[in-house]
Structures are given as C-alpha cells and as structure tokens.
Design an enzyme around this catalytic site. Structure first.
Site, mmCIF file in Angstrom:
data_model
loop_
_atom_site.group_PDB
_atom_site.id
_atom_site.type_symbol
_atom_site.label_atom_id
_atom_site.label_comp_id
_atom_site.label_asym_id
_atom_site.label_seq_id
_atom_site.Cartn_x
_atom_site.Cartn_y
_atom_site.Cartn_z
ATOM 1 N N CYS A 1 0.930 -1.331 0.189
ATOM 2 C CA CYS A 1 -0.211 -0.164 0.150
ATOM 3 C C CYS A 1 0.793 1.561 -0.175
ATOM 4 O O CYS A 1 1.708 1.494 0.821
ATOM 5 C CB CYS A 1 -1.291 -0.089 1.136
ATOM 6 S SG CYS A 1 -1.795 1.318 1.452
ATOM 7 N N CYS B 1 0.873 3.232 3.586
ATOM 8 C CA CYS B 1 0.713 2.462 4.839
ATOM 9 C C CYS B 1 1.684 1.285 4.417
ATOM 10 O O CYS B 1 1.999 1.152 6.198
ATOM 11 C CB CYS B 1 -0.706 1.919 5.501
ATOM 12 S SG CYS B 1 -1.348 0.427 5.291
ATOM 13 N N CYS C 1 -7.382 -1.098 0.650
ATOM 14 C CA CYS C 1 -6.467 -1.566 1.993
ATOM 15 C C CYS C 1 -6.949 -2.346 3.206
ATOM 16 O O CYS C 1 -7.333 -1.046 3.667
ATOM 17 C CB CYS C 1 -5.210 -0.654 2.020
ATOM 18 S SG CYS C 1 -4.196 -1.074 3.689
ATOM 19 N N CYS D 1 -5.310 1.241 6.162
ATOM 20 C CA CYS D 1 -5.436 2.227 6.533
ATOM 21 C C CYS D 1 -6.890 2.671 5.780
ATOM 22 O O CYS D 1 -6.888 3.629 5.131
ATOM 23 C CB CYS D 1 -4.512 2.539 5.359
ATOM 24 S SG CYS D 1 -4.230 2.455 3.642
ATOM 25 N N CYS E 1 -8.184 -5.035 -10.140
ATOM 26 C CA CYS E 1 -7.645 -4.001 -11.457
ATOM 27 C C CYS E 1 -7.292 -3.034 -10.600
ATOM 28 O O CYS E 1 -8.205 -2.490 -10.186
ATOM 29 C CB CYS E 1 -8.785 -3.519 -12.370
ATOM 30 S SG CYS E 1 -8.807 -3.008 -13.442
HETATM 31 ZN ZN LIG Z 1 -2.681 0.719 3.361
#
Ligand SMILES: [Zn+2]
Length: 163
Positions: A78, A81, A126, A129, A149
């Site tokens: 991510c 984060c 995610c 976060c 995607c």
């Molecule tokens: Zn994240």
C-alpha cells in the site's frame, strides 16, 4: 460481464444485512482502520495522485502506471501505509491498462460495494488504512477467476532482493 458479477454482488448486499462482525464485507465507512489519519495529514504525506486515488477513490488513467509492465519478483504494498497487498506471482497482463492480479494477500485487502458508474461494483481497499485500491471482477485467470484491477499509484513495489 455485468450478468456474471450480479449474483456475487447480490450475495454481498444480503450478507451486509447480517451480523457485521462475522462478515467479510462491511461498508468501508463503518470500519475502524488500524491506520487512521485526518484528511490534512494524508494530503501532506501523499503525492496529489496518491491522495486522490487512495483517499478520494479516483481512478488513474489507463496505461500510465510505472508498475504496469513491472515483471520483477517482489511484493506490492500500500502506498499509504506499506501493508503488503499483492505478490508478483499473481500479477498478470490483463490488457486493461491497470496493474492486475488474480489474488490478493489474504486478510490485507478488504472489500466494499460502490455504485459510482451506475451499477454495483466490488470496490477493494487496504484493510489497514482504508486506502482505495481498485475493483475486483470475475473475469480473471485461473486459479481464482478473479481480476483485481488496481491503480498503480496506490501501490509501491518492494523487490524481493531488497529484503
Ligand atoms: Zn494502506
């Protein structure tokens, strides 16, 4: 494709009406994320493109991601984060112009439903976060048949040899 995804999405809507604690899909706005920041903090920390995709659910233009053609071995994390989201082994060439994966790293990606373009789609973000990543469709390759995607700007790539 629309017809194919409809049964799954109906299931999701029904499951959201159950006891939310036990369900995988809970509306994003009802979740508490381990990493929580104010809009001002995210804006200061992220690039403009990262901010609009991760925090405002924008979609990057197709064929613009540096990660689209990346074939190195490693982990996609991510950009907000650092949570590990996808492995390079599950990346495939979808032809859509967005980095595509047939499987997520279990437990690190969470799902919601959005209606932004007039019909239901499974949104993914995610799990740490809440940063928006992209959408998942049921027209991917084996073994899962799924196509995650993903906006490349929502991801950072960590090559295996760097670990
Ligand atoms: Zn994240």
């Amino acid at each position: 494709m629309f017809k194919n995804i409809l049964p799954l999405l109906c299931l999701i809507v029904v499951s959201c009406k159950g006891v939310s604690q036990e369900k995988e899909i809970t509306s994003k706005k009802d979740k508490e994320f381990d990493v929580t920041k104010t809009e001002a903090e995210w804006r200061a920390e992220l690039s403009d493109a990262e901010f609009y995709v991760l925090r405002k659910e924008a979609t990057e233009n197709a064929f613009t991601s540096e990660l689209l053609e990346n074939k190195e071995k490693g982990t996609y994390v991510c950009a907000g984060c650092g949570t590990e989201l996808f492995r390079s082994e599950t990346k495939f060439r979808s032809g859509t112009g967005w980095p595509s994966f047939y499987e997520e790293i279990k437990g690190n990606v969470a799902y919601d439903v959005d209606y932004k373009i007039g019909y239901k789609r499974t949104e993914e973000h995610c799990a740490t976060c809440g940063g928006h990543l992209g959408h998942v469709f049921e027209d991917g390759p084996k073994p899962t048949g799924l196509r995650h995607c993903i906006n490349g700007v929502a991801l950072d790539f960590v090559p295996d040899h760097a670990n």
